[in-house]
Motif scaffolding. Structure first.
Motif, mmCIF file in Angstrom:
data_model
loop_
_atom_site.group_PDB
_atom_site.id
_atom_site.type_symbol
_atom_site.label_atom_id
_atom_site.label_comp_id
_atom_site.label_asym_id
_atom_site.label_seq_id
_atom_site.Cartn_x
_atom_site.Cartn_y
_atom_site.Cartn_z
ATOM 1 N N TYR A 16 0.828 -1.203 0.000
ATOM 2 C CA TYR A 16 0.000 0.000 0.000
ATOM 3 C C TYR A 16 0.860 1.250 0.000
ATOM 4 C CZ TYR A 16 0.715 -0.350 5.091
ATOM 5 O OH TYR A 16 1.254 -0.459 6.348
ATOM 6 N N VAL A 26 -3.805 3.630 -2.035
ATOM 7 C CA VAL A 26 -3.898 2.456 -2.901
ATOM 8 C C VAL A 26 -3.397 1.245 -2.126
ATOM 9 C CG1 VAL A 26 -3.126 1.385 -5.057
ATOM 10 C CG2 VAL A 26 -3.499 3.865 -4.950
ATOM 11 N N ARG A 28 -2.983 -2.934 -2.521
ATOM 12 C CA ARG A 28 -3.038 -4.051 -3.476
ATOM 13 C C ARG A 28 -2.741 -5.347 -2.738
ATOM 14 N NH1 ARG A 28 -3.588 -1.719 -8.421
ATOM 15 N NH2 ARG A 28 -2.639 0.323 -8.678
ATOM 16 N N LEU A 58 -8.406 3.006 -3.045
ATOM 17 C CA LEU A 58 -8.504 2.021 -4.116
ATOM 18 C C LEU A 58 -7.973 0.715 -3.535
ATOM 19 C CD1 LEU A 58 -8.958 1.277 -7.151
ATOM 20 C CD2 LEU A 58 -6.514 1.722 -7.438
ATOM 21 N N ASP A 60 -7.289 -3.069 -4.445
ATOM 22 C CA ASP A 60 -7.140 -4.000 -5.565
ATOM 23 C C ASP A 60 -7.069 -5.425 -5.023
ATOM 24 O OD1 ASP A 60 -6.432 -5.483 -7.780
ATOM 25 O OD2 ASP A 60 -4.800 -4.142 -8.395
ATOM 26 N N ARG A 62 -7.629 -8.130 -7.060
ATOM 27 C CA ARG A 62 -7.633 -8.994 -8.240
ATOM 28 C C ARG A 62 -6.654 -10.157 -8.153
ATOM 29 N NH1 ARG A 62 -7.030 -4.342 -12.632
ATOM 30 N NH2 ARG A 62 -5.500 -3.768 -11.051
ATOM 31 N N ARG A 63 -5.668 -10.096 -7.296
ATOM 32 C CA ARG A 63 -4.712 -11.213 -7.184
ATOM 33 C C ARG A 63 -5.151 -12.277 -6.181
ATOM 34 N NH1 ARG A 63 0.952 -7.870 -6.967
ATOM 35 N NH2 ARG A 63 0.755 -6.942 -9.026
ATOM 36 N N LEU A 96 -11.504 -3.266 -6.495
ATOM 37 C CA LEU A 96 -11.261 -3.912 -7.790
ATOM 38 C C LEU A 96 -11.285 -5.420 -7.600
ATOM 39 C CD1 LEU A 96 -8.256 -1.916 -9.268
ATOM 40 C CD2 LEU A 96 -10.525 -2.127 -10.251
ATOM 41 N N GLU A 129 -12.332 -2.779 -13.554
ATOM 42 C CA GLU A 129 -11.307 -2.030 -14.289
ATOM 43 C C GLU A 129 -10.790 -0.888 -13.433
ATOM 44 O OE1 GLU A 129 -13.004 -0.731 -17.963
ATOM 45 O OE2 GLU A 129 -13.249 -2.775 -18.715
ATOM 46 N N GLU A 130 -9.470 -0.784 -13.327
ATOM 47 C CA GLU A 130 -8.862 0.243 -12.488
ATOM 48 C C GLU A 130 -9.179 1.655 -12.979
ATOM 49 O OE1 GLU A 130 -4.584 1.301 -10.426
ATOM 50 O OE2 GLU A 130 -4.973 -0.735 -11.156
#
Length: 147
Positions: A16, A26, A28, A58, A60, A62-63, A96, A129-130
Protein backbone atom coordinates in the motif's frame (compact mmCIF):
# COMPACT_ATOMS: atom_id res chain seq x y z
CA UNK A 1 6.89 20.56 -3.39
CA UNK A 2 5.10 17.40 -2.17
CA UNK A 3 6.16 13.98 -3.36
CA UNK A 4 3.95 12.44 -6.00
CA UNK A 5 3.66 9.33 -3.92
CA UNK A 6 4.94 7.98 -0.66
CA UNK A 7 7.15 4.95 -0.55
CA UNK A 8 5.17 1.78 -0.84
CA UNK A 9 4.80 -0.29 2.30
CA UNK A 10 4.53 -4.03 1.86
CA UNK A 11 3.58 -7.05 3.85
CA UNK A 12 4.01 -10.33 2.03
CA UNK A 13 0.30 -10.22 1.20
CA UNK A 14 -0.50 -6.49 0.92
CA UNK A 15 1.27 -3.51 -0.61
CA UNK A 16 0.00 0.00 0.00
CA UNK A 17 0.93 3.60 -0.61
CA UNK A 18 -0.65 7.02 -0.53
CA UNK A 19 -0.64 8.82 -3.87
CA UNK A 20 -0.46 12.52 -3.02
CA UNK A 21 -0.95 13.47 -6.67
CA UNK A 22 -4.32 11.69 -6.71
CA UNK A 23 -5.13 11.95 -2.99
CA UNK A 24 -5.79 8.19 -3.05
CA UNK A 25 -4.65 5.46 -0.68
CA UNK A 26 -3.90 2.46 -2.90
CA UNK A 27 -3.87 -1.02 -1.36
CA UNK A 28 -3.04 -4.05 -3.48
CA UNK A 29 -3.54 -7.54 -2.12
CA UNK A 30 -0.62 -9.60 -3.43
CA UNK A 31 -2.16 -12.99 -2.67
CA UNK A 32 -5.11 -14.55 -0.91
CA UNK A 33 -4.85 -13.48 2.75
CA UNK A 34 -5.95 -15.56 5.71
CA UNK A 35 -8.82 -14.06 7.66
CA UNK A 36 -6.33 -12.76 10.27
CA UNK A 37 -4.12 -11.24 7.56
CA UNK A 38 -7.15 -9.61 6.00
CA UNK A 39 -8.03 -7.92 9.29
CA UNK A 40 -4.44 -6.86 9.95
CA UNK A 41 -4.15 -5.56 6.40
CA UNK A 42 -7.28 -3.45 6.60
CA UNK A 43 -6.18 -2.02 9.94
CA UNK A 44 -2.82 -1.12 8.36
CA UNK A 45 -4.68 0.65 5.57
CA UNK A 46 -6.75 2.56 8.13
CA UNK A 47 -3.60 3.62 9.99
CA UNK A 48 -2.07 4.87 6.73
CA UNK A 49 -5.31 6.65 5.86
CA UNK A 50 -5.25 8.42 9.23
CA UNK A 51 -1.67 9.54 8.63
CA UNK A 52 -2.54 11.11 5.28
CA UNK A 53 -6.18 11.99 6.04
CA UNK A 54 -7.06 9.81 3.06
CA UNK A 55 -10.76 9.50 2.37
CA UNK A 56 -10.31 8.01 -1.11
CA UNK A 57 -9.21 4.37 -1.23
CA UNK A 58 -8.50 2.02 -4.12
CA UNK A 59 -8.45 -1.60 -2.93
CA UNK A 60 -7.14 -4.00 -5.56
CA UNK A 61 -8.22 -7.55 -4.77
CA UNK A 62 -7.63 -8.99 -8.24
CA UNK A 63 -4.71 -11.21 -7.18
CA UNK A 64 -6.75 -13.02 -4.57
CA UNK A 65 -8.17 -16.50 -5.25
CA UNK A 66 -11.66 -15.45 -4.19
CA UNK A 67 -13.47 -12.44 -2.79
CA UNK A 68 -13.33 -13.42 0.93
CA UNK A 69 -17.09 -13.38 1.48
CA UNK A 70 -16.56 -15.08 4.87
CA UNK A 71 -15.03 -11.79 6.08
CA UNK A 72 -18.07 -9.76 4.98
CA UNK A 73 -19.73 -9.64 8.44
CA UNK A 74 -16.50 -8.30 9.99
CA UNK A 75 -16.08 -5.73 7.21
CA UNK A 76 -19.69 -4.50 7.39
CA UNK A 77 -20.25 -4.65 11.17
CA UNK A 78 -16.79 -3.78 12.52
CA UNK A 79 -14.39 -2.30 10.00
CA UNK A 80 -16.50 -0.01 7.80
CA UNK A 81 -18.06 1.80 10.80
CA UNK A 82 -14.54 2.70 11.98
CA UNK A 83 -13.89 4.66 8.80
CA UNK A 84 -16.26 7.53 9.48
CA UNK A 85 -15.34 7.60 13.16
CA UNK A 86 -11.60 7.79 12.59
CA UNK A 87 -11.38 9.63 9.26
CA UNK A 88 -14.54 11.70 9.15
CA UNK A 89 -17.12 11.27 6.41
CA UNK A 90 -17.27 10.55 3.65
CA UNK A 91 -14.75 7.79 3.03
CA UNK A 92 -14.93 6.39 -0.50
CA UNK A 93 -13.74 2.87 -1.24
CA UNK A 94 -13.34 1.56 -4.77
CA UNK A 95 -12.80 -2.20 -4.76
CA UNK A 96 -11.26 -3.91 -7.79
CA UNK A 97 -12.22 -7.56 -8.34
CA UNK A 98 -11.74 -10.16 -11.01
CA UNK A 99 -15.00 -10.44 -12.98
CA UNK A 100 -15.71 -13.92 -11.58
CA UNK A 101 -15.15 -12.71 -8.00
CA UNK A 102 -17.42 -9.73 -8.53
CA UNK A 103 -20.11 -12.04 -9.90
CA UNK A 104 -19.75 -14.27 -6.81
CA UNK A 105 -20.13 -11.24 -4.54
CA UNK A 106 -23.18 -9.95 -6.34
CA UNK A 107 -24.88 -13.36 -6.16
CA UNK A 108 -24.06 -13.98 -2.48
CA UNK A 109 -27.10 -13.09 -0.35
CA UNK A 110 -24.79 -12.55 2.68
CA UNK A 111 -23.01 -9.69 0.87
CA UNK A 112 -25.03 -6.48 1.06
CA UNK A 113 -25.98 -4.78 -2.19
CA UNK A 114 -24.32 -1.44 -2.88
CA UNK A 115 -27.51 0.36 -1.84
CA UNK A 116 -26.76 -0.82 1.72
CA UNK A 117 -24.06 1.88 1.87
CA UNK A 118 -26.41 4.75 0.97
CA UNK A 119 -26.51 7.38 3.72
CA UNK A 120 -23.55 5.95 5.61
CA UNK A 121 -20.31 7.84 6.35
CA UNK A 122 -18.55 5.62 3.82
CA UNK A 123 -19.36 4.72 0.24
CA UNK A 124 -18.41 1.53 -1.55
CA UNK A 125 -18.30 0.77 -5.25
CA UNK A 126 -17.09 -2.39 -6.96
CA UNK A 127 -15.16 -2.44 -10.22
CA UNK A 128 -13.34 -4.78 -12.58
CA UNK A 129 -11.31 -2.03 -14.29
CA UNK A 130 -8.86 0.24 -12.49
CA UNK A 131 -9.50 3.19 -14.80
CA UNK A 132 -13.21 3.17 -13.96
CA UNK A 133 -12.42 2.91 -10.24
CA UNK A 134 -10.01 5.85 -10.38
CA UNK A 135 -12.53 7.88 -12.35
CA UNK A 136 -15.17 7.27 -9.67
CA UNK A 137 -12.70 8.26 -6.93
CA UNK A 138 -11.84 11.42 -8.87
CA UNK A 139 -15.53 12.26 -9.05
CA UNK A 140 -15.80 11.70 -5.29
CA UNK A 141 -12.87 14.07 -4.72
CA UNK A 142 -14.31 16.72 -7.03
CA UNK A 143 -17.90 16.65 -5.84
CA UNK A 144 -17.31 15.65 -2.22
CA UNK A 145 -19.98 14.58 0.27
CA UNK A 146 -23.06 15.21 -1.83
CA UNK A 147 -22.13 12.76 -4.61
Amino acid sequence: MPLLETNAVALDYLEYQYRTDLEVLVGRWLRQPTEEELRIGYHRLLEAAETFEARLWLIDARRRNHANQQATPWMVETFFPLLGERLGPPVNLAFLFMPSHLKDLEQDVKVPPLTYFDGRPYRVQRFVEEQAAMHWLGTCRTFGPGL
